[in-house]
Design a protein around this motif. Structure first.
Motif, PDB file in Angstrom:
ATOM      1  N   GLU A   1       0.853  -1.178   0.000  1.00  0.00           N
ATOM      2  CA  GLU A   1       0.000   0.000   0.000  1.00  0.00           C
ATOM      3  C   GLU A   1       0.895   1.235   0.000  1.00  0.00           C
ATOM      4  O   GLU A   1       1.841   1.330   0.790  1.00  0.00           O
ATOM      5  CB  GLU A   1      -0.889  -0.008   1.252  1.00  0.00           C
ATOM      6  CG  GLU A   1      -1.894   1.112   1.294  1.00  0.00           C
ATOM      7  CD  GLU A   1      -2.816   1.049   2.509  1.00  0.00           C
ATOM      8  OE1 GLU A   1      -3.710   1.894   2.598  1.00  0.00           O
ATOM      9  OE2 GLU A   1      -2.633   0.155   3.368  1.00  0.00           O
ATOM     10  N   ASN A   2       0.601   2.189  -0.903  1.00  0.00           N
ATOM     11  CA  ASN A   2       1.406   3.412  -0.941  1.00  0.00           C
ATOM     12  C   ASN A   2       0.832   4.474  -0.002  1.00  0.00           C
ATOM     13  O   ASN A   2      -0.191   4.241   0.654  1.00  0.00           O
ATOM     14  CB  ASN A   2       1.567   3.936  -2.376  1.00  0.00           C
ATOM     15  CG  ASN A   2       0.273   4.440  -2.986  1.00  0.00           C
ATOM     16  OD1 ASN A   2      -0.703   4.721  -2.293  1.00  0.00           O
ATOM     17  ND2 ASN A   2       0.259   4.549  -4.308  1.00  0.00           N
ATOM     18  N   SER A   3       1.457   5.615   0.029  1.00  0.00           N
ATOM     19  CA  SER A   3       1.052   6.682   0.961  1.00  0.00           C
ATOM     20  C   SER A   3      -0.356   7.224   0.674  1.00  0.00           C
ATOM     21  O   SER A   3      -0.994   7.794   1.548  1.00  0.00           O
ATOM     22  CB  SER A   3       2.068   7.827   0.927  1.00  0.00           C
ATOM     23  OG  SER A   3       2.154   8.351  -0.384  1.00  0.00           O
ATOM     24  N   LYS A   4      -0.854   7.040  -0.559  1.00  0.00           N
ATOM     25  CA  LYS A   4      -2.201   7.500  -0.917  1.00  0.00           C
ATOM     26  C   LYS A   4      -3.285   6.469  -0.567  1.00  0.00           C
ATOM     27  O   LYS A   4      -4.463   6.715  -0.760  1.00  0.00           O
ATOM     28  CB  LYS A   4      -2.281   7.773  -2.424  1.00  0.00           C
ATOM     29  CG  LYS A   4      -1.409   8.897  -2.916  1.00  0.00           C
ATOM     30  CD  LYS A   4      -1.579   9.025  -4.429  1.00  0.00           C
ATOM     31  CE  LYS A   4      -0.459   9.811  -5.043  1.00  0.00           C
ATOM     32  NZ  LYS A   4      -0.470   9.715  -6.505  1.00  0.00           N
ATOM     33  N   GLY A   5      -2.847   5.315  -0.090  1.00  0.00           N
ATOM     34  CA  GLY A   5      -3.808   4.260   0.228  1.00  0.00           C
ATOM     35  C   GLY A   5      -4.124   3.360  -0.957  1.00  0.00           C
ATOM     36  O   GLY A   5      -5.026   2.535  -0.884  1.00  0.00           O
ATOM     37  N   ASP A   6      -3.369   3.505  -2.073  1.00  0.00           N
ATOM     38  CA  ASP A   6      -3.556   2.651  -3.245  1.00  0.00           C
ATOM     39  C   ASP A   6      -2.720   1.387  -3.094  1.00  0.00           C
ATOM     40  O   ASP A   6      -1.609   1.424  -2.558  1.00  0.00           O
ATOM     41  CB  ASP A   6      -3.132   3.377  -4.525  1.00  0.00           C
ATOM     42  CG  ASP A   6      -4.037   4.545  -4.862  1.00  0.00           C
ATOM     43  OD1 ASP A   6      -5.231   4.476  -4.529  1.00  0.00           O
ATOM     44  OD2 ASP A   6      -3.545   5.522  -5.460  1.00  0.00           O
ATOM     45  N   TYR A   7      -3.263   0.293  -3.597  1.00  0.00           N
ATOM     46  CA  TYR A   7      -2.574  -0.985  -3.506  1.00  0.00           C
ATOM     47  C   TYR A   7      -1.900  -1.333  -4.829  1.00  0.00           C
ATOM     48  O   TYR A   7      -2.397  -1.009  -5.900  1.00  0.00           O
ATOM     49  CB  TYR A   7      -3.566  -2.094  -3.137  1.00  0.00           C
ATOM     50  CG  TYR A   7      -4.094  -1.957  -1.731  1.00  0.00           C
ATOM     51  CD1 TYR A   7      -3.386  -2.476  -0.672  1.00  0.00           C
ATOM     52  CD2 TYR A   7      -5.290  -1.287  -1.485  1.00  0.00           C
ATOM     53  CE1 TYR A   7      -3.864  -2.348   0.630  1.00  0.00           C
ATOM     54  CE2 TYR A   7      -5.769  -1.149  -0.199  1.00  0.00           C
ATOM     55  CZ  TYR A   7      -5.039  -1.677   0.862  1.00  0.00           C
ATOM     56  OH  TYR A   7      -5.515  -1.535   2.130  1.00  0.00           O
TER      57      TYR A   7
ATOM     58  N   THR B   1      -5.244  -0.974  -9.273  1.00  0.00           N
ATOM     59  CA  THR B   1      -5.309  -0.799  -7.822  1.00  0.00           C
ATOM     60  C   THR B   1      -6.705  -1.125  -7.301  1.00  0.00           C
ATOM     61  O   THR B   1      -6.841  -1.722  -6.232  1.00  0.00           O
ATOM     62  CB  THR B   1      -4.899   0.630  -7.410  1.00  0.00           C
ATOM     63  OG1 THR B   1      -5.755   1.557  -8.068  1.00  0.00           O
ATOM     64  CG2 THR B   1      -3.463   0.909  -7.773  1.00  0.00           C
ATOM     65  N   SER B   2      -7.744  -0.746  -8.039  1.00  0.00           N
ATOM     66  CA  SER B   2      -9.111  -1.040  -7.576  1.00  0.00           C
ATOM     67  C   SER B   2      -9.394  -2.541  -7.634  1.00  0.00           C
ATOM     68  O   SER B   2     -10.086  -3.082  -6.762  1.00  0.00           O
ATOM     69  CB  SER B   2     -10.150  -0.254  -8.380  1.00  0.00           C
ATOM     70  OG  SER B   2     -10.052  -0.540  -9.748  1.00  0.00           O
TER      71      SER B   2
END
Length: 183
Positions: free
Chosen positions: A75-81, A151-152
């Motif tokens: 998970e990145n800092s934006k909350g995307d996987y 990511t979704s």
């Protein structure tokens, strides 16, 4: 997982044959090329392989899979996987037994159960002779690329959303098949 394609130079000398075959199949249509570009541009280390295993049986027909470990979900800092690494497997014998109607699941039986898009056009695209084994490999790879790079879709997989994880990948696969028929 090693870079083997350059957007300017094309295939690099270290590109495995399976990777080149899958990539070349994907690049035959507009949507397939877009999916291939996602694989080229992702930070995910993607290994691509073609298996001779036939997974077309009474339980269904698995034409491709994206395999990764839970520890590879980041998970990145934006909350995307995204995935650290994944393996895309295309089951060539599953596809060929589906297309030549020698498997338990065939193009005609599947079209009635697709549930996405226009099954009559889907069946027509396959049986009009416009879709080859290589076209289908490209379509399945485009489907699997969505599982690996979206990511979704990764979030849907994390949340174990079952069939929901397949909606967009199946639309992409169907679009590639239709484009293959009219190239």
């Amino acid at each position: 997982g090693v870079k083997c394609y350059d957007e300017k130079k094309g295939w690099l000398d270290n590109a495995p044959e399976d990777t080149k075959r899958i990539g070349n199949a994907m690049m035959q249509t507009k949507t397939g090329r877009a999916q291939f570009e996602k694989l080229v541009q992702t930070d995910t280390k993607v290994k691509m392989q073609i298996s001779s295993e036939n997974k077309n049986n009474k339980k269904g027909c698995i034409m491709g899979e994206s395999i990764y470990k839970n520890s590879d979900i980041l998970e990145n800092s934006k909350g995307d996987y995204h995935l650290k690494e994944a393996t895309m497997i295309i089951y060539e014998k599953s596809i060929s037994s589906y297309l030549d109607c020698s498997g338990d699941v065939t193009a005609t039986s599947m079209a009635d159960n697709v549930g996405y898009g226009d099954s009559e056009r889907f069946t027509q695209a396959i049986f009009s002779g416009g879709v080859s084994l290589e076209d289908y490999i490209g379509a399945v790879a485009g489907h699997e690329a969505e599982h690996i790079t979206s990511t979704s879709n990764i979030l849907l997989q994390i949340n174990k959303r079952g069939k929901e994880t397949e909606v967009i990948p199946m639309l992409i696969e169907t679009r590639i098949l239709l484009e293959s028929n009219f190239k």
